[in-house]
Structures are given as C-alpha cells and as structure tokens.
Write a protein that holds these residues in place. Structure first.
Motif, mmCIF file in Angstrom:
data_model
loop_
_atom_site.group_PDB
_atom_site.id
_atom_site.type_symbol
_atom_site.label_atom_id
_atom_site.label_comp_id
_atom_site.label_asym_id
_atom_site.label_seq_id
_atom_site.Cartn_x
_atom_site.Cartn_y
_atom_site.Cartn_z
ATOM 1 N N ASP A 1 0.819 -1.212 0.000
ATOM 2 C CA ASP A 1 0.000 0.000 0.000
ATOM 3 C C ASP A 1 0.856 1.267 0.000
ATOM 4 O OD1 ASP A 1 0.905 -0.606 2.575
ATOM 5 O OD2 ASP A 1 -0.801 0.353 3.546
ATOM 6 N N MET A 2 2.161 1.127 0.207
ATOM 7 C CA MET A 2 3.055 2.284 0.159
ATOM 8 C C MET A 2 3.533 2.587 -1.252
ATOM 9 S SD MET A 2 5.456 1.649 3.538
ATOM 10 C CE MET A 2 6.453 3.106 3.190
ATOM 11 N N LEU A 3 3.263 1.707 -2.189
ATOM 12 C CA LEU A 3 3.747 1.865 -3.564
ATOM 13 C C LEU A 3 2.901 2.851 -4.352
ATOM 14 C CD1 LEU A 3 4.388 -1.856 -4.416
ATOM 15 C CD2 LEU A 3 6.091 -0.073 -4.766
ATOM 16 N N ARG A 4 3.555 3.640 -5.199
ATOM 17 C CA ARG A 4 2.849 4.374 -6.247
ATOM 18 C C ARG A 4 3.246 3.740 -7.568
ATOM 19 N NH1 ARG A 4 2.247 7.943 -10.199
ATOM 20 N NH2 ARG A 4 4.447 8.388 -10.570
ATOM 21 N N ILE A 5 2.306 3.123 -8.251
ATOM 22 C CA ILE A 5 2.606 2.440 -9.509
ATOM 23 C C ILE A 5 2.921 3.482 -10.579
ATOM 24 C CG2 ILE A 5 1.772 0.803 -11.220
ATOM 25 C CD1 ILE A 5 2.153 -0.312 -8.381
ATOM 26 N N THR A 6 4.047 3.301 -11.271
ATOM 27 C CA THR A 6 4.478 4.276 -12.274
ATOM 28 C C THR A 6 4.459 3.741 -13.697
ATOM 29 O OG1 THR A 6 6.802 3.686 -11.923
ATOM 30 C CG2 THR A 6 5.915 5.499 -10.599
ATOM 31 N N GLY A 7 4.385 2.419 -13.869
ATOM 32 C CA GLY A 7 4.350 1.891 -15.231
ATOM 33 C C GLY A 7 4.344 0.381 -15.265
ATOM 34 N N VAL A 8 4.095 -0.154 -16.451
ATOM 35 C CA VAL A 8 4.105 -1.602 -16.675
ATOM 36 C C VAL A 8 4.872 -1.878 -17.964
ATOM 37 C CG1 VAL A 8 2.731 -3.678 -17.078
ATOM 38 C CG2 VAL A 8 1.858 -1.876 -15.556
ATOM 39 N N LEU B 1 7.282 1.394 -22.566
ATOM 40 C CA LEU B 1 6.454 0.617 -21.658
ATOM 41 C C LEU B 1 5.090 0.320 -22.278
ATOM 42 C CD1 LEU B 1 7.098 2.189 -18.134
ATOM 43 C CD2 LEU B 1 8.398 0.438 -19.365
ATOM 44 N N LYS B 2 4.446 -0.712 -21.767
ATOM 45 C CA LYS B 2 3.074 -1.022 -22.163
ATOM 46 C C LYS B 2 2.152 0.104 -21.726
ATOM 47 C CE LYS B 2 -0.724 -4.153 -20.999
ATOM 48 N NZ LYS B 2 -1.160 -5.198 -20.044
ATOM 49 N N VAL B 3 2.373 0.629 -20.523
ATOM 50 C CA VAL B 3 1.576 1.740 -20.014
ATOM 51 C C VAL B 3 2.394 2.526 -18.998
ATOM 52 C CG1 VAL B 3 0.537 0.230 -18.275
ATOM 53 C CG2 VAL B 3 -0.586 2.374 -18.852
ATOM 54 N N TRP B 4 2.268 3.839 -19.056
ATOM 55 C CA TRP B 4 2.872 4.736 -18.071
ATOM 56 C C TRP B 4 1.757 5.266 -17.169
ATOM 57 C CZ3 TRP B 4 8.006 5.889 -17.455
ATOM 58 C CH2 TRP B 4 8.882 5.588 -18.519
ATOM 59 N N TYR B 5 2.017 5.361 -15.873
ATOM 60 C CA TYR B 5 1.110 6.028 -14.953
ATOM 61 C C TYR B 5 1.823 7.290 -14.473
ATOM 62 C CZ TYR B 5 -1.536 1.711 -15.042
ATOM 63 O OH TYR B 5 -2.276 0.620 -15.461
ATOM 64 N N PRO B 6 1.570 8.417 -15.110
ATOM 65 C CA PRO B 6 2.372 9.613 -14.845
ATOM 66 C C PRO B 6 1.960 10.367 -13.594
ATOM 67 C CG PRO B 6 0.689 10.121 -16.449
ATOM 68 C CD PRO B 6 0.560 8.639 -16.155
ATOM 69 N N GLU B 7 2.901 11.146 -13.084
ATOM 70 C CA GLU B 7 2.587 12.208 -12.142
ATOM 71 C C GLU B 7 2.230 13.420 -13.008
ATOM 72 O OE1 GLU B 7 5.620 13.009 -9.297
ATOM 73 O OE2 GLU B 7 6.267 10.927 -9.208
ATOM 74 N N ILE B 8 1.175 14.117 -12.654
ATOM 75 C CA ILE B 8 0.758 15.278 -13.435
ATOM 76 C C ILE B 8 0.745 16.504 -12.537
ATOM 77 C CG2 ILE B 8 -1.100 16.317 -14.788
ATOM 78 C CD1 ILE B 8 -1.821 13.567 -15.789
#
Length: 318
Positions: free
Chosen positions: A85-92, A208-215
C-alpha cells in the motif's frame, strides 16, 4: 475457481516453457535511500524453484482476466512482507513471447523498508543499488529486460500549462476560469488513473506497455482558486519539486484492488504561470513532459531538458 487458476506450465509461440496459464506478472519496487541512491527490491529464489539460485522479482502466475497490477501486488503480498500500500505504480513493461507474456509492474516507494520472505520459494529479499543489478546472477527474464527497466525507474512527470490547454478548446472556459480548470483537472485525473499507452511522437522514453504519470497542473489568475484547500480532489504527486508553490490536496476514495490512483498535483503560480512551469521543467525529478503551445515557454522548457508537446495531444486522450 479451477478455471480461474493460472498455476500451470505452458509453451509460448517461441517454444519456451513458462509458468502461468494466463501469463505472469512481477513487481519491481524502487526507492531512494538516505544517500540518494536508487535501490530496487529483488528476490533470491530458492534452489528448488525454477531458475533457483538467481535474483528476480516477487511475482507469479496471473489468474484469468486478472489485471497485471493486481496480480503483481497480490503475488508480492503472498511472498514477502512488503507493504504494497506504500507503492505508487508508475508503469508496466510487457515482455511478450507470443501466446504468453510477463508484465513487470514498476512502483516507487518513499524509502526502502525492511522486507522479509514469507514463502518457501524465496530465500532472501534485498534492496540492491540499481547500478549494481546488472552485475548480479539474475533470473534470465529479468536479465534480458533489465537495461530497459533501469531507464523506466525514473517517473514520467507531465507539467500542464492549464491556461494554454483550456484556451485550445471552445467550451466556454472564459465565463468561469476556475470551473473550467476544475473540469479539465478531473478529466486529466481519470487519464492519469488509466495510464498512457503512447507518448508524443519523438519523445525519448523506455517503451512501456503503459505509463502512470505524475501530473502537475499549473494554474494562474482566477483558476488559482483550484489550489485552495478543499477545492482539489486529486492526490498530490510524490516526487514533485519540494519548493513548488502552494498546492491543493484532499483525500480520494479508496480504489479497488489493482486500480492505480491518479497522481495529480495542482500548483498555483505565485506570479507568472510561464515562470513556474519553466522552473518545474528544470527541477522536477524524472522524465519530464510539458504540455503547452506557447513558443517562448516551449523554448525555455526544452532548454531545461524537458520534452514539450502541444495541447492537442493531451486533449485527444481525454
């Protein structure tokens, strides 16, 4: 439940034997230590396991229709004491063998925390300095993908010139700038949560397959009200410039297992919005992308080492 279970050996189209009827997923947590070095969490595989005696990722077979993020978090929680739960997912990142694929889910933690194995397939867990990973006896799959994964440890940070992007679409924004900025923020929050499957043409970044960016959502003028406490709905980004101007932040509802929480930070420019954006483009850590059509601001951001794209690219994704 048997139909959902993915614990089975299969062969891919290349003739290789893999574990996971529906594919597999692993977790690559990373964090900066007190010395500022990036460390990644690795699993030392038990000798009896597949490719035993090598260093790899916590992970395993996916269940039928299970999202890769959910699978990686579930497997990591089953195999180690890592507080996921401490993780911020950033990509796959996807390693596709044809008929079978392994998804590496990349996540950032605020700091390296003690982690112990809790399953028989793991002998040890260790936070390893990223620069040293390539010299270790790695699981063959991780060894093949590590050069690209190493580059993907830097988060993707998108700095949005809100006034410029709002001005690129005729939705009546001039009648209520704060309201129009709030609508745009909410749309971008949805985009950040579902991730980006493609970056602007010509931008240099790991595929990457997908990026989860910080905006980072930079507002000025009447839209500054959006950064007032109680007005912002999105979770603030982790890793933004520590000296950034005042930001609005508020709690977001709990997400279902495997969902990625949007990382959107609203920044109120104390003076010129362009100056704040240019400063962020130079100081924010990670792979930086600025969204603006302003030519002079574009020049300043590119000089600071950031990539720049126009509002049309962003609006086309909403």
């Amino acid at each position: 439940m048997a139909d959902l279970d993915g614990d089975r050996w299969i062969r891919c189209d290349l003739g290789h034997r893999h574990w996971g009827r529906f594919g597999a997923a692993g977790l690559l947590p990373h964090a900066r230590d007190e010395a500022g070095q990036t460390r990644v969490l690795l699993q030392y595989r038990s000798l009896w396991s597949s490719h035993g005696g090598t260093w790899g990722l916590f992970g395993g077979a996916r269940r039928r229709d299970e999202p890769s993020v959910a699978a990686a978090l579930r497997e990591a929680a089953e195999e180690a004491t890592l507080p996921v739960d401490m993780l911020r997912i950033t990509g796959v990142m996807r390693d596709d063998h044809g008929g079978w694929a392994y998804d590496t889910v990349i996540g950032e933690m605020p700091r390296p925390v003690p982690v112990s194995p809790v399953s028989a397939e793991t002998e040890a867990a260790a936070w390893v300095v990223a620069e040293n990973v390539g010299d270790m006896d790695l699981h063959p799959g991780l060894a093949a993908c590590w050069p690209m994964l190493r580059g993907a440890l830097a988060p993707l940070v998108i700095v949005v010139d809100v006034a410029n992007v709002m001005g690129a679409r005729a939705d009546g924004w001039w009648r209520d700038r704060a309201g129009a900025a709030a609508r745009l923020r909410d749309e971008i929050s949805v985009l950040a949560g579902r991730g980006l499957h493609a970056l602007p043409p010509g931008m240099t970044a790991p595929p990457l397959k997908v990026w989860y960016p910080e905006i980072i959502f930079v507002v000025e003028g009447a839209a500054r009200a959006l950064a007032t406490p109680g007005r912002a709905r999105s979770r603030p980004s982790r890793g933004a410039h520590a000296d950034a101007p005042h930001t609005g932040e508020a709690a977001v509802p709990a997400a279902p297992p495997g969902a990625v929480t949007a990382a959107v930070q609203v920044v109120a420019a104390p003076r010129s919005g362009d100056d704040t954006i240019a400063e962020l483009a130079a100081k924010v850590r990670g792979i930086r992308l600025v969204v603006t059509a302003d030519r002079e601001l574009r020049r300043r951001c590119e000089a600071a080492g950031a990539a720049v794209t126009g509002p049309r690219w962003l609006l086309s994704l909403l």
